[in-house]
Design a protein around this motif. Structure first.
Motif, mmCIF file in Angstrom:
data_model
loop_
_atom_site.group_PDB
_atom_site.id
_atom_site.type_symbol
_atom_site.label_atom_id
_atom_site.label_comp_id
_atom_site.label_asym_id
_atom_site.label_seq_id
_atom_site.Cartn_x
_atom_site.Cartn_y
_atom_site.Cartn_z
ATOM 1 N N ILE A 1 0.834 -1.208 0.000
ATOM 2 C CA ILE A 1 0.000 0.000 0.000
ATOM 3 C C ILE A 1 0.866 1.254 0.000
ATOM 4 O O ILE A 1 0.636 2.193 -0.782
ATOM 5 C CB ILE A 1 -0.950 -0.016 1.208
ATOM 6 C CG1 ILE A 1 -1.989 -1.135 1.051
ATOM 7 C CG2 ILE A 1 -1.662 1.330 1.363
ATOM 8 C CD1 ILE A 1 -2.823 -1.374 2.293
ATOM 9 N N GLU A 2 1.873 1.292 0.860
ATOM 10 C CA GLU A 2 2.747 2.463 0.932
ATOM 11 C C GLU A 2 3.473 2.697 -0.389
ATOM 12 O O GLU A 2 3.572 3.838 -0.867
ATOM 13 C CB GLU A 2 3.754 2.285 2.069
ATOM 14 C CG GLU A 2 3.131 2.369 3.454
ATOM 15 C CD GLU A 2 4.122 2.009 4.548
ATOM 16 O OE1 GLU A 2 5.250 1.591 4.215
ATOM 17 O OE2 GLU A 2 3.769 2.155 5.739
ATOM 18 N N TYR B 1 0.917 4.022 -3.050
ATOM 19 C CA TYR B 1 0.476 5.376 -2.760
ATOM 20 C C TYR B 1 1.584 6.398 -2.996
ATOM 21 O O TYR B 1 1.335 7.491 -3.523
ATOM 22 C CB TYR B 1 -0.020 5.473 -1.323
ATOM 23 C CG TYR B 1 -1.377 4.832 -1.075
ATOM 24 C CD1 TYR B 1 -2.142 4.322 -2.121
ATOM 25 C CD2 TYR B 1 -1.903 4.734 0.218
ATOM 26 C CE1 TYR B 1 -3.369 3.729 -1.900
ATOM 27 C CE2 TYR B 1 -3.145 4.152 0.452
ATOM 28 C CZ TYR B 1 -3.870 3.658 -0.605
ATOM 29 O OH TYR B 1 -5.091 3.090 -0.382
ATOM 30 N N GLU B 2 2.801 6.049 -2.628
ATOM 31 C CA GLU B 2 3.901 6.997 -2.820
ATOM 32 C C GLU B 2 4.225 7.179 -4.299
ATOM 33 O O GLU B 2 4.649 8.265 -4.714
ATOM 34 C CB GLU B 2 5.121 6.541 -2.017
ATOM 35 C CG GLU B 2 4.908 6.725 -0.512
ATOM 36 C CD GLU B 2 6.074 6.234 0.329
ATOM 37 O OE1 GLU B 2 7.091 5.787 -0.259
ATOM 38 O OE2 GLU B 2 5.970 6.292 1.566
ATOM 39 N N TYR C 1 2.063 7.439 -6.496
ATOM 40 C CA TYR C 1 1.040 8.378 -6.956
ATOM 41 C C TYR C 1 1.225 9.773 -6.366
ATOM 42 O O TYR C 1 0.399 10.649 -6.567
ATOM 43 C CB TYR C 1 -0.354 7.841 -6.599
ATOM 44 C CG TYR C 1 -0.878 6.809 -7.579
ATOM 45 C CD1 TYR C 1 -1.880 7.124 -8.487
ATOM 46 C CD2 TYR C 1 -0.363 5.519 -7.600
ATOM 47 C CE1 TYR C 1 -2.357 6.176 -9.376
ATOM 48 C CE2 TYR C 1 -0.829 4.565 -8.479
ATOM 49 C CZ TYR C 1 -1.829 4.903 -9.370
ATOM 50 O OH TYR C 1 -2.291 3.958 -10.266
ATOM 51 N N PHE D 1 1.404 10.602 -3.070
ATOM 52 C CA PHE D 1 0.828 10.807 -1.750
ATOM 53 C C PHE D 1 1.923 10.742 -0.693
ATOM 54 O O PHE D 1 2.859 9.947 -0.801
ATOM 55 C CB PHE D 1 -0.251 9.764 -1.456
ATOM 56 C CG PHE D 1 -1.456 9.868 -2.353
ATOM 57 C CD1 PHE D 1 -2.494 10.725 -2.044
ATOM 58 C CD2 PHE D 1 -1.546 9.111 -3.518
ATOM 59 C CE1 PHE D 1 -3.605 10.834 -2.876
ATOM 60 C CE2 PHE D 1 -2.647 9.210 -4.350
ATOM 61 C CZ PHE D 1 -3.677 10.073 -4.031
ATOM 62 N N LYS E 1 -1.885 15.837 -1.033
ATOM 63 C CA LYS E 1 -2.184 14.422 -1.254
ATOM 64 C C LYS E 1 -1.539 13.636 -0.114
ATOM 65 O O LYS E 1 -0.326 13.560 -0.015
ATOM 66 C CB LYS E 1 -1.641 13.958 -2.605
ATOM 67 C CG LYS E 1 -2.247 14.697 -3.790
ATOM 68 C CD LYS E 1 -1.612 14.270 -5.113
ATOM 69 C CE LYS E 1 -1.973 12.868 -5.503
ATOM 70 N NZ LYS E 1 -1.481 12.513 -6.856
ATOM 71 N N TYR F 1 -1.478 10.040 2.555
ATOM 72 C CA TYR F 1 -1.977 8.728 2.930
ATOM 73 C C TYR F 1 -1.697 8.524 4.412
ATOM 74 O O TYR F 1 -0.814 9.151 4.988
ATOM 75 C CB TYR F 1 -1.380 7.600 2.075
ATOM 76 C CG TYR F 1 0.051 7.219 2.363
ATOM 77 C CD1 TYR F 1 0.351 6.269 3.342
ATOM 78 C CD2 TYR F 1 1.109 7.763 1.630
ATOM 79 C CE1 TYR F 1 1.670 5.901 3.587
ATOM 80 C CE2 TYR F 1 2.418 7.389 1.869
ATOM 81 C CZ TYR F 1 2.691 6.451 2.850
ATOM 82 O OH TYR F 1 3.991 6.087 3.091
ATOM 83 N N CYS G 1 -6.427 2.204 5.942
ATOM 84 C CA CYS G 1 -5.363 2.672 5.055
ATOM 85 C C CYS G 1 -5.995 3.691 4.104
ATOM 86 O O CYS G 1 -6.630 3.306 3.118
ATOM 87 C CB CYS G 1 -4.762 1.503 4.275
ATOM 88 S SG CYS G 1 -4.314 0.089 5.304
ATOM 89 N N VAL H 1 -6.248 7.204 1.648
ATOM 90 C CA VAL H 1 -5.568 8.026 0.658
ATOM 91 C C VAL H 1 -6.532 9.142 0.262
ATOM 92 O O VAL H 1 -7.708 8.885 -0.014
ATOM 93 C CB VAL H 1 -5.133 7.170 -0.559
ATOM 94 C CG1 VAL H 1 -6.313 6.497 -1.210
ATOM 95 C CG2 VAL H 1 -4.328 7.955 -1.545
ATOM 96 N N VAL I 1 -7.465 8.647 -6.706
ATOM 97 C CA VAL I 1 -7.621 7.777 -5.541
ATOM 98 C C VAL I 1 -8.170 6.414 -5.945
ATOM 99 O O VAL I 1 -7.751 5.372 -5.405
ATOM 100 C CB VAL I 1 -8.494 8.436 -4.449
ATOM 101 C CG1 VAL I 1 -7.842 9.703 -3.933
ATOM 102 C CG2 VAL I 1 -9.907 8.699 -4.910
ATOM 103 N N ALA J 1 -5.275 4.438 -7.545
ATOM 104 C CA ALA J 1 -4.313 3.955 -6.557
ATOM 105 C C ALA J 1 -4.862 2.731 -5.821
ATOM 106 O O ALA J 1 -4.145 1.742 -5.615
ATOM 107 C CB ALA J 1 -3.978 5.068 -5.569
#
Length: 453
Positions: free
Chosen positions: A30-31, A34-35, A37, A39, A117, A119, A141, A143, A157, A160
């Motif tokens: 997930i991290e 998201y990063e 993208y 966030f 942005k 998360y 979790c 975002v 979102v 992601a």
């Protein structure tokens, strides 16, 4: 003295090493997504002021907030024996979700980027009845994109989240999509009075749990006529299987000009944008989707997985929430994944890869001083190996038995002769095979040997 229970409080649980490894795998994916993208991570306190929390989650959500008592008070009765009343409760509670704390965070920190942005992966608490897959303490979790009304934010979102699920191994899932303004227009078109709109939304939100008959009964119980209830369910019915265009056309023909048709335009734009993202083919128009939280103002989303009751997460646009904490209205949209639910489904469906667990090697010593054993362990760890050291005081057979109990694949055996020669004996416990290798080459030997089994 009565025996103290070792079970954790109801709705919470202990995590064994394998549980933690799986959680770290999922949150790591997930991290990373998201990063990619753009966030960035934030964290907020577990405790929030009740003024921050209350009035944001709807009539049922507010009842599930864990409130904190004043120091020195026992639950239900104060130390002096008097009953604790509502007025005795402190003005703080455990956070119910991560979205309302984010809104407070944005209002508090004035120097954030214009388009922020973020998360956030942290636990939340709800005073709900515990059950399978339903905990009182669980992780979300989230975002979110703050500061724009552009449908690009919704597309980002959703993209992601879709990429996270695909990376974790989910194949047959959909992002069900609706719009709060469309729901309001459909409720009005069904002849339901504006004063009953909120009650109607609460009932519609239970459609997937209690079915059409159950929703009809609840609408009737909330003062909606039988004819209006039947008409609303008729309007909420989706079009043909996966035929979002047909649903859009039907609703355009049904609704008068106004916010309902503007909501349809936004949904059509979002569906079009999603075709250029990892959410392509995943978005599904769902006119019956309500999302119970009271702060949503625009598009709303929910994850549906084939052959799975319930959802893995959801979200939507909440343009008025941040403004409750400041003087400015700041638009925002977000998506929340339920970590516990994802972990449970991945386990049931065998979606976890082989994950590194505990140590790879137990270092066993035969009549070697502890100082020299620790030196060997240091050299093995410098080669990237995960090494446990037997504390000693046992014969080799007992040490190897412990290695098997520990579940390590290898034991490294060292004695005076091995130390003098700069070598160790590596034993593969499953096969019983043993090799004598230079200490400096142990890491390469374990990697090559492990790949053969």
């Amino acid at each position: 003295m009565s025996r103290i229970s070792t079970k954790p409080p109801g709705g919470t649980r202990d995590l064994l090493p394998a549980d933690v490894a799986r959680r770290r795998h999922v949150t790591g994916v997930i991290e990373q997504v998201y990063e990619r993208y753009g966030f960035v991570p934030i964290e907020t306190p577990a405790i929030e002021n009740l003024a921050t929390l209350l009035g944001k989650y709807g009539e049922e959500g507010d009842q599930l907030i864990f409130r904190l008592l004043h120091r020195g008070q026992a639950l239900g009765r104060a130390l002096d024996g008097d009953e604790i009343s509502e007025a005795d409760l402190a003005d703080q509670g455990l956070r119910y979700d991560l979205t309302v704390p984010l809104a407070r965070f944005v209002a508090e920190h004035k120097r954030l980027p214009r388009y922020f942005k973020r998360y956030q992966i942290q636990p939340v608490w709800r005073a709900d009845r515990p059950g399978r897959g339903r905990l009182r303490e669980f992780w979300q979790c989230d975002v979110d994109v703050i500061g724009t009304t552009s449908m690009t934010a919704e597309a980002e979102v959703c993209a992601a989240v879709a990429e996270v699920l695909a990376t974790l191994g989910f194949e047959r899932f959909a992002l069900r999509t609706n719009h709060r303004a469309l729901l309001r227009a459909l409720i009005a078109a069904a002849g339901i009075a504006p004063g009953l709109e909120a009650s109607a939304l609460v009932a519609v939100d239970k459609l997937d749990k209690i079915g059409a008959d159950g929703v009809t009964d609840e609408l009737r119980g909330r003062g909606v006529s039988a004819a209006s209830a039947a008409r609303l369910l008729e309007l909420l019915a989706p079009g043909g299987e996966g035929d979002d265009e047909a649903t859009l056309r039907r609703l355009r023909e049904t609704l008068p000009a106004g916010e309902g048709k503007r909501a349809l335009d936004e949904l059509a734009e979002l569906l079009d944008l999603a075709r250029e993202t990892p959410a392509a083919g995943r978005m599904r128009l769902a006119p019956e989707l309500a999302r119970g939280l009271g702060y949503y103002t625009g598009p709303i989303f929910e994850i549906a997985v084939e052959d799975l009751a319930g959802s893995l997460g959801g979200g939507g646009r909440y343009d008025e929430l941040v403004g409750m904490f400041g003087k400015r209205t700041i638009p925002a949209v977000g998506f929340s994944l339920g970590l516990e639910r994802i972990l449970l489904v991945m386990e049931e469906r065998g979606l976890y890869p082989e994950l590194p667990g505990g140590p790879e090697i137990l270092l066993c010593a035969i009549d070697v001083p502890a100082r020299r054993v620790l030196g060997v362990a240091r050299r093995l760890r410098e080669q990237g190996l995960r090494v446990d050291v037997h504390p000693g005081g046992a014969k080799l057979g007992k040490q190897l038995q412990y290695a098997s109990e520990l579940g390590v694949p290898f034991a490294a055996i060292v004695g005076d002769q091995e130390l003098e020669a700069g070598r160790i004996a590596l034993k593969h416990l499953a096969s019983g095979e043993q090799r004598d290798v230079p200490l400096a080459e142990a890491g390469a030997a374990v990697a090559g040997w492990a790949g053969a089994y």
